[in-house]
Scaffold this motif. Structure first.
Motif, mmCIF file in Angstrom:
data_model
loop_
_atom_site.group_PDB
_atom_site.id
_atom_site.type_symbol
_atom_site.label_atom_id
_atom_site.label_comp_id
_atom_site.label_asym_id
_atom_site.label_seq_id
_atom_site.Cartn_x
_atom_site.Cartn_y
_atom_site.Cartn_z
ATOM 1 N N ARG A 1 0.827 -1.202 0.000
ATOM 2 C CA ARG A 1 0.000 0.000 0.000
ATOM 3 C C ARG A 1 0.864 1.257 0.000
ATOM 4 O O ARG A 1 1.976 1.251 0.494
ATOM 5 N N GLY A 2 0.309 2.306 -0.584
ATOM 6 C CA GLY A 2 1.009 3.571 -0.636
ATOM 7 C C GLY A 2 0.143 4.623 -1.294
ATOM 8 O O GLY A 2 -1.072 4.499 -1.321
ATOM 9 N N THR A 3 0.758 5.636 -1.859
ATOM 10 C CA THR A 3 0.055 6.702 -2.548
ATOM 11 C C THR A 3 0.307 6.574 -4.043
ATOM 12 O O THR A 3 1.447 6.485 -4.483
ATOM 13 N N CYS A 4 -0.768 6.572 -4.819
ATOM 14 C CA CYS A 4 -0.651 6.476 -6.272
ATOM 15 C C CYS A 4 -0.128 7.804 -6.818
ATOM 16 O O CYS A 4 -0.674 8.859 -6.501
ATOM 17 N N PRO A 5 0.930 7.779 -7.633
ATOM 18 C CA PRO A 5 1.482 9.031 -8.136
ATOM 19 C C PRO A 5 0.603 9.703 -9.184
ATOM 20 O O PRO A 5 0.720 10.907 -9.398
ATOM 21 N N TYR B 1 0.686 -2.213 -9.659
ATOM 22 C CA TYR B 1 0.817 -2.301 -11.103
ATOM 23 C C TYR B 1 1.913 -1.371 -11.591
ATOM 24 O O TYR B 1 2.054 -0.261 -11.113
ATOM 25 N N THR B 2 2.689 -1.830 -12.563
ATOM 26 C CA THR B 2 3.832 -1.070 -13.067
ATOM 27 C C THR B 2 3.474 -0.407 -14.386
ATOM 28 O O THR B 2 3.006 -1.059 -15.311
ATOM 29 N N LYS B 3 3.676 0.908 -14.465
ATOM 30 C CA LYS B 3 3.533 1.667 -15.699
ATOM 31 C C LYS B 3 4.889 2.276 -16.013
ATOM 32 O O LYS B 3 5.603 2.718 -15.119
ATOM 33 N N LYS C 1 4.923 2.605 -9.860
ATOM 34 C CA LYS C 1 3.939 1.691 -9.306
ATOM 35 C C LYS C 1 2.644 2.463 -9.119
ATOM 36 O O LYS C 1 2.629 3.489 -8.433
ATOM 37 N N VAL C 2 1.558 2.002 -9.738
ATOM 38 C CA VAL C 2 0.285 2.715 -9.703
ATOM 39 C C VAL C 2 -0.822 1.794 -9.199
ATOM 40 O O VAL C 2 -0.647 0.579 -9.111
ATOM 41 N N CYS C 3 -1.981 2.399 -8.891
ATOM 42 C CA CYS C 3 -3.127 1.636 -8.403
ATOM 43 C C CYS C 3 -3.853 0.969 -9.566
ATOM 44 O O CYS C 3 -3.539 1.175 -10.735
ATOM 45 N N LYS C 4 -4.870 0.187 -9.224
ATOM 46 C CA LYS C 4 -5.620 -0.569 -10.221
ATOM 47 C C LYS C 4 -6.379 0.351 -11.180
ATOM 48 O O LYS C 4 -6.475 0.074 -12.368
ATOM 49 N N ARG C 5 -6.918 1.442 -10.653
ATOM 50 C CA ARG C 5 -7.664 2.372 -11.504
ATOM 51 C C ARG C 5 -6.748 3.053 -12.509
ATOM 52 O O ARG C 5 -7.132 3.274 -13.657
ATOM 53 N N ALA D 1 -4.810 4.021 -17.251
ATOM 54 C CA ALA D 1 -4.659 5.431 -17.606
ATOM 55 C C ALA D 1 -3.899 5.575 -18.922
ATOM 56 O O ALA D 1 -3.006 4.780 -19.228
ATOM 57 N N PRO D 2 -4.235 6.601 -19.706
ATOM 58 C CA PRO D 2 -3.499 6.816 -20.958
ATOM 59 C C PRO D 2 -2.053 7.225 -20.685
ATOM 60 O O PRO D 2 -1.724 7.741 -19.617
ATOM 61 N N GLN D 3 -1.218 7.011 -21.670
ATOM 62 C CA GLN D 3 0.217 7.283 -21.525
ATOM 63 C C GLN D 3 0.478 8.757 -21.250
ATOM 64 O O GLN D 3 1.438 9.095 -20.576
ATOM 65 N N SER D 4 -0.373 9.642 -21.738
ATOM 66 C CA SER D 4 -0.161 11.075 -21.520
ATOM 67 C C SER D 4 -0.265 11.432 -20.027
ATOM 68 O O SER D 4 0.459 12.290 -19.546
ATOM 69 N N LYS D 5 -1.170 10.777 -19.281
ATOM 70 C CA LYS D 5 -1.275 11.037 -17.844
ATOM 71 C C LYS D 5 -0.090 10.478 -17.086
ATOM 72 O O LYS D 5 0.370 11.054 -16.102
ATOM 73 N N VAL D 6 0.458 9.360 -17.563
ATOM 74 C CA VAL D 6 1.621 8.756 -16.911
ATOM 75 C C VAL D 6 2.841 9.647 -17.130
ATOM 76 O O VAL D 6 3.639 9.860 -16.200
ATOM 77 N N ASP D 7 2.992 10.201 -18.310
ATOM 78 C CA ASP D 7 4.145 11.053 -18.599
ATOM 79 C C ASP D 7 4.059 12.395 -17.886
ATOM 80 O O ASP D 7 5.063 13.041 -17.645
ATOM 81 N N ALA D 8 2.850 12.815 -17.506
ATOM 82 C CA ALA D 8 2.680 14.108 -16.834
ATOM 83 C C ALA D 8 3.175 14.071 -15.400
ATOM 84 O O ALA D 8 3.400 15.119 -14.798
ATOM 85 N N VAL D 9 3.372 12.892 -14.834
ATOM 86 C CA VAL D 9 3.809 12.775 -13.436
ATOM 87 C C VAL D 9 5.286 13.042 -13.325
ATOM 88 O O VAL D 9 6.088 12.739 -14.062
#
Length: 60
Positions: free
Chosen positions: A18-22, A33-35, A44-48, A52-60
């Motif tokens: 458990r932790g905080t989803c970035p 889950y690994t993105k 490492k991200v949550c199930k929801r 997510a689209p790649q654009s949201k992952v790159d924005a982090v």
């Protein structure tokens, strides 16, 4: 019969996985889950946010 090994690996992870989803900022949620960002770093991200689209992952 019951399955005795279901979820057993979570006890070996820090904070039991458990932790905080970035991406969405949800706290105390399972981040299992690994993105991969486009620059090659892994998150490492949550199930929801696994869907997510790649654009949201790159924005982090």
């Amino acid at each position: 019969m019951s399955k005795t090994k279901r979820g057993r690996v979570l006890w070996t992870l820090p904070s039991h996985g458990r932790g905080t989803c970035p991406i969405c900022g949800a706290t105390r949620i399972k981040v299992l889950y690994t993105k991969v960002k486009s620059d090659g770093t892994a998150l490492k991200v949550c199930k929801r946010c696994d869907k997510a689209p790649q654009s949201k992952v790159d924005a982090v």
